[in-house]
Design a protein around this motif. Structure first.
Motif, PDB file in Angstrom:
ATOM      1  N   PRO A  66       0.590  15.200   3.987  1.00 50.97           N
ATOM      2  CA  PRO A  66      -0.299  14.088   3.633  1.00 50.97           C
ATOM      3  C   PRO A  66       0.511  12.865   3.240  1.00 50.97           C
ATOM      4  CG  PRO A  66      -0.985  16.131   2.557  1.00 50.97           C
ATOM      5  CD  PRO A  66       0.344  16.404   3.175  1.00 50.97           C
ATOM      6  N   LEU A  67      -0.012  11.705   3.576  1.00 50.32           N
ATOM      7  CA  LEU A  67       0.702  10.464   3.302  1.00 50.32           C
ATOM      8  C   LEU A  67       0.997  10.317   1.821  1.00 50.32           C
ATOM      9  CD1 LEU A  67       1.847   7.728   4.142  1.00 50.32           C
ATOM     10  CD2 LEU A  67      -0.470   6.803   4.039  1.00 50.32           C
ATOM     11  N   ARG A  68       0.017  10.614   0.986  1.00 49.15           N
ATOM     12  CA  ARG A  68       0.233  10.456  -0.448  1.00 49.15           C
ATOM     13  C   ARG A  68       1.371  11.345  -0.934  1.00 49.15           C
ATOM     14  NH1 ARG A  68      -4.461  13.345   0.234  1.00 49.15           N
ATOM     15  NH2 ARG A  68      -4.447  15.466  -0.599  1.00 49.15           N
ATOM     16  N   GLU A  69       1.512  12.538  -0.289  1.00 49.73           N
ATOM     17  CA  GLU A  69       2.587  13.450  -0.684  1.00 49.73           C
ATOM     18  C   GLU A  69       3.935  12.911  -0.226  1.00 49.73           C
ATOM     19  OE1 GLU A  69       3.407  16.160  -3.110  1.00 49.73           O
ATOM     20  OE2 GLU A  69       1.317  16.107  -2.494  1.00 49.73           O
ATOM     21  N   LEU A  95       2.157  -7.332  -4.348  1.00 48.26           N
ATOM     22  CA  LEU A  95       2.299  -8.286  -3.252  1.00 48.26           C
ATOM     23  C   LEU A  95       1.312  -7.966  -2.132  1.00 48.26           C
ATOM     24  CD1 LEU A  95       3.864 -10.614  -1.896  1.00 48.26           C
ATOM     25  CD2 LEU A  95       5.515  -8.906  -1.094  1.00 48.26           C
ATOM     26  N   VAL A  96       1.147  -6.687  -1.821  1.00 50.44           N
ATOM     27  CA  VAL A  96       0.210  -6.271  -0.775  1.00 50.44           C
ATOM     28  C   VAL A  96      -1.205  -6.705  -1.123  1.00 50.44           C
ATOM     29  CG1 VAL A  96      -0.883  -4.254   0.278  1.00 50.44           C
ATOM     30  CG2 VAL A  96       1.595  -4.342   0.051  1.00 50.44           C
ATOM     31  N   ARG A  97      -1.581  -6.535  -2.396  1.00 47.93           N
ATOM     32  CA  ARG A  97      -2.954  -6.857  -2.768  1.00 47.93           C
ATOM     33  C   ARG A  97      -3.192  -8.363  -2.909  1.00 47.93           C
ATOM     34  NH1 ARG A  97      -5.459  -5.868  -8.502  1.00 47.93           N
ATOM     35  NH2 ARG A  97      -4.112  -7.670  -8.822  1.00 47.93           N
ATOM     36  N   ALA A 228       2.547   0.868   1.165  1.00 44.78           N
ATOM     37  CA  ALA A 228       1.596  -0.110   1.679  1.00 44.78           C
ATOM     38  C   ALA A 228       0.599   0.555   2.622  1.00 44.78           C
ATOM     39  CB  ALA A 228       2.340  -1.238   2.392  1.00 44.78           C
ATOM     40  N   GLU A 229       1.076   1.516   3.417  1.00 45.08           N
ATOM     41  CA  GLU A 229       0.171   2.251   4.310  1.00 45.08           C
ATOM     42  C   GLU A 229      -0.838   3.056   3.500  1.00 45.08           C
ATOM     43  OE1 GLU A 229       0.390   5.634   7.876  1.00 45.08           O
ATOM     44  OE2 GLU A 229       2.240   4.800   7.009  1.00 45.08           O
ATOM     45  N   GLN A 238      -5.558   2.117  -6.702  1.00 47.25           N
ATOM     46  CA  GLN A 238      -5.679   3.572  -6.676  1.00 47.25           C
ATOM     47  C   GLN A 238      -4.377   4.231  -6.241  1.00 47.25           C
ATOM     48  OE1 GLN A 238      -8.094   5.701  -7.632  1.00 47.25           O
ATOM     49  NE2 GLN A 238      -9.125   3.915  -8.501  1.00 47.25           N
ATOM     50  N   ALA A 239      -3.677   3.609  -5.308  1.00 46.15           N
ATOM     51  CA  ALA A 239      -2.404   4.176  -4.861  1.00 46.15           C
ATOM     52  C   ALA A 239      -1.409   4.231  -6.013  1.00 46.15           C
ATOM     53  CB  ALA A 239      -1.840   3.342  -3.708  1.00 46.15           C
TER      54      ALA A 239
END
Length: 777
Positions: A66-69, A95-97, A228-229, A238-239
């Motif tokens: 999983p991406l989060r992992e 920066l992303v937000r 960022a993904e 949340q990330a």
């Protein structure tokens, strides 16, 4: 393997593959091609994440990480440490937000170029949120083209073509000079005057989040791209909350956490009247300070628009907290400044010497000996008396009062000893005489670490010049409140953080504070003159007795009737006499074989109490037959890394067994428990009703010999491997015959538990009634 490749421990491999650590140890022994350690120690080796992922895929044990992992493993294995990786990630997510277009342009560049451009873009965003740093020099990164350093001017940074500026005007910080009160005594110190003016946007070198250099960011670029993904799917806030939660979970002894429910309660106690805190052009904006900010739980609990200020001694934790608060904010870029978080020792080097806050929330460190007793002996903050060397908490109390505006409110979490230690009686007397202390509220054990102690909440108010001191103090005691499964009179109170009934605690505390009335066994408004004796003991339990079990003498008759009724039911449920059976050698199978055949599914619990929006079934519930506790509110991702996708929800017919402890226990989920989340240290067996009867399954799983052969004792606690548990092979009709008998035994066991609780309440109530004279012999 590259020099900066991410490393992962055996625990991380187990999380990736969804297995226990014992399985990873078995793989290392049984498979010669298992990746070799690349770091760590002999007892705790680490492995290259890329090699581990490839091996798991080759073995068919991992379809996709999983991406989060992947992002978390990249942070955990960051060359500069997980905390530094988290700080870089937080800056990038901000920066992303706030500037998504600029981020997309930066992300299109090669890694080296991106690392060279990022510092200027990050500085622009960090300045918008936290104010400018004193040092805004050009950041550099080694260039692949030359042996020197490649310099990137700000004009080349995508989306940042203007000179750095403070951005939007900040919230004005009220000072003592602007209030009717005299100037803060602390401002007389040269060290304090050197801190500058209270303007929220001034440059300051102690800004919590410093812009990372290009050289530091270079190994983080792959991590930032992956983060960022992840943010694109679940949001930047949340990330970061998920990743920070994993860091807090992985290092429980490194951080002192304030649970979200407690933080919300403290914020509610300090909430100003409805007319106060209204924001409009030219009007005062509410200011809130936390001088021991920690992970920012108290500041995050503040309701409505407010200017947030905090100080934290640990620079890394201060940076993480500032980023968390900034990413939590929903305000658009430039609409309002971010939280003003500073670093430093609050008592020795106050970062806000001229602040006059409307509200102060504080969870100070407990039992500090080296808090500055000698060097601060003549500090003007000690208006109520010099705290003793052993009374660091009373130093924090007086610091908080010094940072309040006249009439401002503070709420502090305190250890119970502060209310009664003789060394602090002079300061406590000063607080009472001046009317600064408004309430002392005792919480049940389990409200916050240390979880075995019933902590206190102190509510303070800075006296107004010329005002009349309060003539009384509210003392409240919620330590006797029952747990969520013990609300009925026949149930005995249970302690511990997993059994704390936060709705009941919250309601009792807020009702006592708002009503300021005498409630038997819960609260009492005590005259100050009654407390000013030789001890000045403020412990609520000393001034109001705890309610008697079962509601006192008047409730003992009802408990006796319920006990008699339960005993009659228990007698009816006594199992019939056991009939010896001849030696039968039934063919056996294992849970693991049944799982491979599809007759049942195995799941492992991950939810912690309060981490899910539904009740969580805990190990304690399975062992005691209690119902899962309902959550007090939607969980805040403060101290948990549990992801919603990982939560296992219970269904009727599921069988749940504890994996720790070595005792034989199993619980069949019924309609009242269905829908709850499966807690940690529990394993779920979900049988196919066409192949297995759940009561048959649970009954044989409880066999003592079965548990003994399926448990391992490699550590200090026995651990059950459910796959090794045995079951006899028999037709479904025979299974149901056994299952009906097991169901009857479970009902008898529940009746015995209820009778035991009622009997305990009746006995203790009789002892208390005879001792205090409310019951005749």
């Amino acid at each position: 393997m590259t020099e900066n490749a991410t490393e992962v421990t055996a625990a991380g491999i187990a999380r990736l593959a969804g297995v226990g650590r014992a399985a990873v140890s078995n793989w290392r022994r049984r498979h010669a091609d298992f990746p070799l350690p690349v770091g760590g120690t002999g007892t705790s080796p680490s492995f290259a994440l890329a090699e581990v992922e490839q091996w798991l895929r080759d073995q068919g044990k991992l379809v996709e990480v999983p991406l989060r992992e992947r992002v978390w493993q990249a942070i955990a294995g960051h060359p500069a440490g997980a905390v530094q990786g988290l700080i870089h990630t937080g800056c990038a997510l901000l920066l992303v937000r706030d500037r998504p277009t600029a981020w997309l342009e930066l992300a299109a560049a090669p890694d080296e170029r991106m690392a060279a451009l990022l510092p200027h873009a990050m500085e622009h965003v960090l300045t918008d949120r936290f104010g400018p740093e004193a040092d805004t020099g050009v950041h550099t990164v080694p260039s692949p083209e030359t042996s020197g350093v490649h310099t990137v001017p700000p004009s080349e940074v995508p989306g940042v073509h203007t000179a750095l500026s403070p951005g939007a005007p900040g919230v004005h910080t009220p000072s003592r000079a602007e209030s009717p009160a005299a100037e803060s005594p602390a401002a007389a110190s040269p060290a304090v005057r050197a801190a500058g003016t209270p303007d929220g946007r001034r440059p300051h070198a102690d800004r919590a989040v410093h812009t990372p250099t290009a050289r530091d960011l270079m190994p983080s670029v792959p991590l930032l791209r992956a983060a960022a993904e992840l943010a694109a799917g679940i949001g930047a806030g949340q990330a970061f909350a998920f990743l920070l939660g994993r860091q807090l979970d992985a290092n429980p002894r490194q951080y002192t956490l304030t649970p979200a429910h407690l933080a919300e309660l403290m914020a509610d106690l300090a909430e100003p009247p409805p007319a106060a805190g209204r924001t409009a052009r030219g009007q005062h904006v509410r200011t809130v300070l936390d001088p021991a900010a920690g992970t920012g739980a108290l500041l995050r609990a503040v309701h409505g628009p407010a200017a947030l200020y905090g100080q934290e001694a640990d620079p890394a934790l201060a940076a993480l907290t500032a980023l968390r608060l900034a990413l939590d904010a929903d305000t658009p870029r430039g609409a309002a400044p971010g939280p003003d978080l500073r670093t430093g020792d609050t008592l020795r080097a106050d970062a806000f010497p001229e602040l006059a806050a409307d509200t102060v929330l504080c969870h100070p460190p407990f039992n500090e000996r080296n808090w500055g007793h000698e060097e601060l002996a003549y500090d003007p903050r000690w208006e109520y008396g010099l705290p003793a060397r052993t009374e660091s908490e009373l130093a924090w109390v007086q610091h908080v009062l010094a940072r309040l505006r006249d009439g401002g409110t503070a709420v502090l979490l305190m250890p119970p000893a502060v209310a009664s230690r003789r060394s602090g009686r002079r300061v406590r007397a000063g607080l009472l005489r001046r009317g600064a202390l408004q309430a002392v509220i005792a919480l049940p054990a389990g409200a916050a670490p240390p979880y075995g102690i019933p902590l206190h909440l102190w509510v303070l108010r800075r006296p107004e010049p010329g005002g009349r001191p309060a003539a009384d103090v509210l003392l409240a005691d919620t330590t006797g409140l029952p747990g969520p499964t013990t609300a009925a009179p026949e149930a005995a109170p249970t302690g511990g953080r997993e059994r704390l009934d936060w709705p009941a605690v919250r309601a009792a505390v807020l009702d006592a504070w708002r009503e300021r009335a005498d409630v038997e066994g819960v609260s009492r408004v005590v005259p100050v003159v009654e407390l000013l004796d030789d001890d000045v003991d403020l412990a609520p339990a000393r001034h109001l007795p705890r309610p008697a079990p079962g509601g006192g003498a008047s409730g003992l008759g009802e408990i006796r009737e319920k006990l008699a009724e339960t005993l009659r039911l228990t007698a009816e449920l006594v199992p019939p006499a056991a009939v010896p059976a001849g030696s039968a050698h039934l063919p056996l199978t294992t849970v693991g074989e049944l799982a491979r055949a599809g007759a049942l599914r195995l799941r492992t619990g991950t939810a912690a109490p309060g981490s899910a929006p539904v009740p969580v079934l805990t190990e304690h519930d399975v062992l005691t037959g209690a119902a899962p506790a309902a959550p007090a509110a939607p969980p805040a991702a403060e101290a948990t890394g549990t992801d919603a996708d990982e939560t296992v929800l219970l269904e009727p017919g599921d069988v749940v067994v504890p994996v720790l402890g070595g005792g034989s226990a199993a619980r069949v989920v019924d309609g009242t428990t269905a829908g709850a989340a499966l807690g940690r240290n529990l394993q779920l067996l979900r049988p196919d009703p066409a192949a297995l009867d759940p009561w048959f399954l649970a009954g044989f799983l409880r066999g003592t010999a079965n548990h003994r052969q399926a448990s391992s004792h490699a550590s200090t606690a026995a651990r059950l491997d459910a796959r090794r548990l045995h079951l006899p092979r028999m037709p479904l009709a025979d299974q149901r015959r056994y299952g009906e008998r097991f169901r009857e035994l479970a009902a008898f066991e529940d009746a015995l538990r209820t009778a035991g609780r009622l009997g305990g309440l009746l006995v203790q109530g009789m002892y208390d009634g005879l001792a205090d004279g409310t019951v005749t012999p």
